[in-house]
Design a protein around this motif. Structure first.
Motif, mmCIF file in Angstrom:
data_model
loop_
_atom_site.group_PDB
_atom_site.id
_atom_site.type_symbol
_atom_site.label_atom_id
_atom_site.label_comp_id
_atom_site.label_asym_id
_atom_site.label_seq_id
_atom_site.Cartn_x
_atom_site.Cartn_y
_atom_site.Cartn_z
ATOM 1 N N MET A 296 11.514 11.152 6.339
ATOM 2 C CA MET A 296 10.707 12.053 5.556
ATOM 3 C C MET A 296 10.303 13.241 6.408
ATOM 4 N N SER A 297 10.159 14.353 5.785
ATOM 5 C CA SER A 297 9.794 15.550 6.526
ATOM 6 C C SER A 297 8.290 15.644 6.763
ATOM 7 N N GLU A 298 7.495 14.919 5.986
ATOM 8 C CA GLU A 298 6.058 14.951 6.159
ATOM 9 C C GLU A 298 5.659 14.090 7.359
ATOM 10 N N PHE A 299 4.494 14.393 7.893
ATOM 11 C CA PHE A 299 4.020 13.645 9.054
ATOM 12 C C PHE A 299 2.536 13.354 8.873
ATOM 13 N N VAL A 300 2.163 12.127 9.113
ATOM 14 C CA VAL A 300 0.763 11.733 9.028
ATOM 15 C C VAL A 300 0.241 11.563 10.448
ATOM 16 N N ARG A 301 -0.887 12.191 10.709
ATOM 17 C CA ARG A 301 -1.495 12.073 12.034
ATOM 18 C C ARG A 301 -2.799 11.312 11.878
ATOM 19 N N LEU A 302 -2.900 10.201 12.547
ATOM 20 C CA LEU A 302 -4.120 9.398 12.515
ATOM 21 C C LEU A 302 -4.851 9.549 13.836
ATOM 22 N N GLU A 303 -6.166 9.576 13.751
ATOM 23 C CA GLU A 303 -6.979 9.644 14.957
ATOM 24 C C GLU A 303 -6.821 8.335 15.731
ATOM 25 N N PRO A 304 -6.805 8.405 17.052
ATOM 26 C CA PRO A 304 -6.609 7.192 17.864
ATOM 27 C C PRO A 304 -7.590 6.060 17.542
ATOM 28 N N VAL B 187 -9.000 5.405 14.717
ATOM 29 C CA VAL B 187 -8.633 4.849 13.409
ATOM 30 C C VAL B 187 -7.426 3.937 13.568
ATOM 31 N N ILE B 188 -6.466 4.371 14.345
ATOM 32 C CA ILE B 188 -5.279 3.546 14.614
ATOM 33 C C ILE B 188 -5.700 2.227 15.264
ATOM 34 N N ASP B 189 -6.553 2.321 16.278
ATOM 35 C CA ASP B 189 -7.007 1.113 16.969
ATOM 36 C C ASP B 189 -7.717 0.158 16.015
ATOM 37 N N GLU B 190 -8.537 0.708 15.140
ATOM 38 C CA GLU B 190 -9.272 -0.134 14.187
ATOM 39 C C GLU B 190 -8.322 -0.806 13.200
ATOM 40 N N LEU C 212 3.661 -3.354 8.835
ATOM 41 C CA LEU C 212 2.600 -2.408 8.527
ATOM 42 C C LEU C 212 1.802 -2.072 9.781
ATOM 43 N N ARG C 213 1.424 -3.091 10.541
ATOM 44 C CA ARG C 213 0.679 -2.870 11.783
ATOM 45 C C ARG C 213 1.461 -1.987 12.742
ATOM 46 N N ASP C 214 2.755 -2.287 12.885
ATOM 47 C CA ASP C 214 3.581 -1.509 13.804
ATOM 48 C C ASP C 214 3.718 -0.057 13.338
ATOM 49 N N ALA C 215 3.771 0.140 12.030
ATOM 50 C CA ALA C 215 3.849 1.509 11.498
ATOM 51 C C ALA C 215 2.569 2.276 11.817
ATOM 52 N N PHE C 216 1.426 1.630 11.663
ATOM 53 C CA PHE C 216 0.167 2.290 12.014
ATOM 54 C C PHE C 216 0.075 2.507 13.521
ATOM 55 N N ALA C 217 0.510 1.537 14.297
ATOM 56 C CA ALA C 217 0.423 1.641 15.751
ATOM 57 C C ALA C 217 1.247 2.806 16.282
ATOM 58 N N SER C 218 2.230 3.231 15.537
ATOM 59 C CA SER C 218 3.059 4.363 15.958
ATOM 60 C C SER C 218 2.311 5.680 15.824
ATOM 61 N N GLY C 219 1.085 5.621 15.335
ATOM 62 C CA GLY C 219 0.294 6.837 15.181
ATOM 63 C C GLY C 219 0.509 7.492 13.837
ATOM 64 N N GLY C 220 1.151 6.796 12.948
ATOM 65 C CA GLY C 220 1.384 7.334 11.616
ATOM 66 C C GLY C 220 2.773 7.904 11.441
ATOM 67 N N GLU C 221 3.505 8.084 12.523
ATOM 68 C CA GLU C 221 4.834 8.678 12.422
ATOM 69 C C GLU C 221 5.761 7.846 11.550
ATOM 70 N N ASP C 222 5.667 6.542 11.668
ATOM 71 C CA ASP C 222 6.538 5.667 10.894
ATOM 72 C C ASP C 222 5.919 5.255 9.564
ATOM 73 N N PHE C 223 4.646 5.577 9.361
ATOM 74 C CA PHE C 223 3.963 5.094 8.171
ATOM 75 C C PHE C 223 4.598 5.610 6.891
ATOM 76 N N LEU C 224 4.877 6.891 6.814
ATOM 77 C CA LEU C 224 5.456 7.434 5.586
ATOM 78 C C LEU C 224 6.827 6.840 5.309
ATOM 79 N N ASP C 225 7.573 6.572 6.361
ATOM 80 C CA ASP C 225 8.903 5.985 6.166
ATOM 81 C C ASP C 225 8.820 4.545 5.693
ATOM 82 N N THR C 226 7.778 3.832 6.102
ATOM 83 C CA THR C 226 7.716 2.407 5.794
ATOM 84 C C THR C 226 6.743 2.047 4.689
ATOM 85 N N GLN C 227 5.863 2.982 4.301
ATOM 86 C CA GLN C 227 4.800 2.609 3.371
ATOM 87 C C GLN C 227 5.345 2.044 2.073
#
Length: 109
Positions: free
Chosen positions: A1-9, A11-14, A80-95
């Motif tokens: 996907m061309s979109e990118f989600v950026r999560l605050e560190p 938030v990712i940790d939580e 799901l956890r691994d997608a979030f742990a990537s900082g959101g980069e993989d989240f859109l691809d896997t959601q």
């Protein structure tokens, strides 16, 4: 996907911590399913043996059994956890993949 989600560190940790807590509980539940196939005490009648076998199948050994369902939830939550742990980069691809996987598990129940 061309979109990118950026999560605050933080938030990712939580989110990762919550997922890890859930995974720990799911693993405990998975260990408990080992005991579900030990069906005894139903008696010696043929109908009792059939009933015990049915309960054993619900515990493990079929795609719809408790053990396999818990394993499916563990696999999906791990992704799901691994997608979030990537900082959101993989989240859109896997959601949609993990959402579809959870929906499929839920519908099959």
């Amino acid at each position: 996907m061309s979109e990118f989600v950026r999560l605050e560190p933080h938030v990712i940790d939580e989110i990762v911590t919550i997922c890890n807590t859930m995974l720990l509980e799911l693993h405990k539940a998975g260990e408990a399913t080992d005991k579900l196939s030990a069906t005894y005490g139903f008696g010696d009648l043929e109908s009792a043996r059939q009933l015990a076998a049915g309960y054993s199948r619900k515990g493990a050994g079929t795609p719809e059994s408790a053990r396999e369902r818990i394993e499916q939830f563990i696999d999906t939550l791990t992704q799901l956890r691994d997608a979030f742990a990537s900082g959101g980069e993989d989240f859109l691809d896997t959601q949609f993949d993990w959402a579809r996987a959870l929906d499929t598990v839920d519908r099959d129940m």
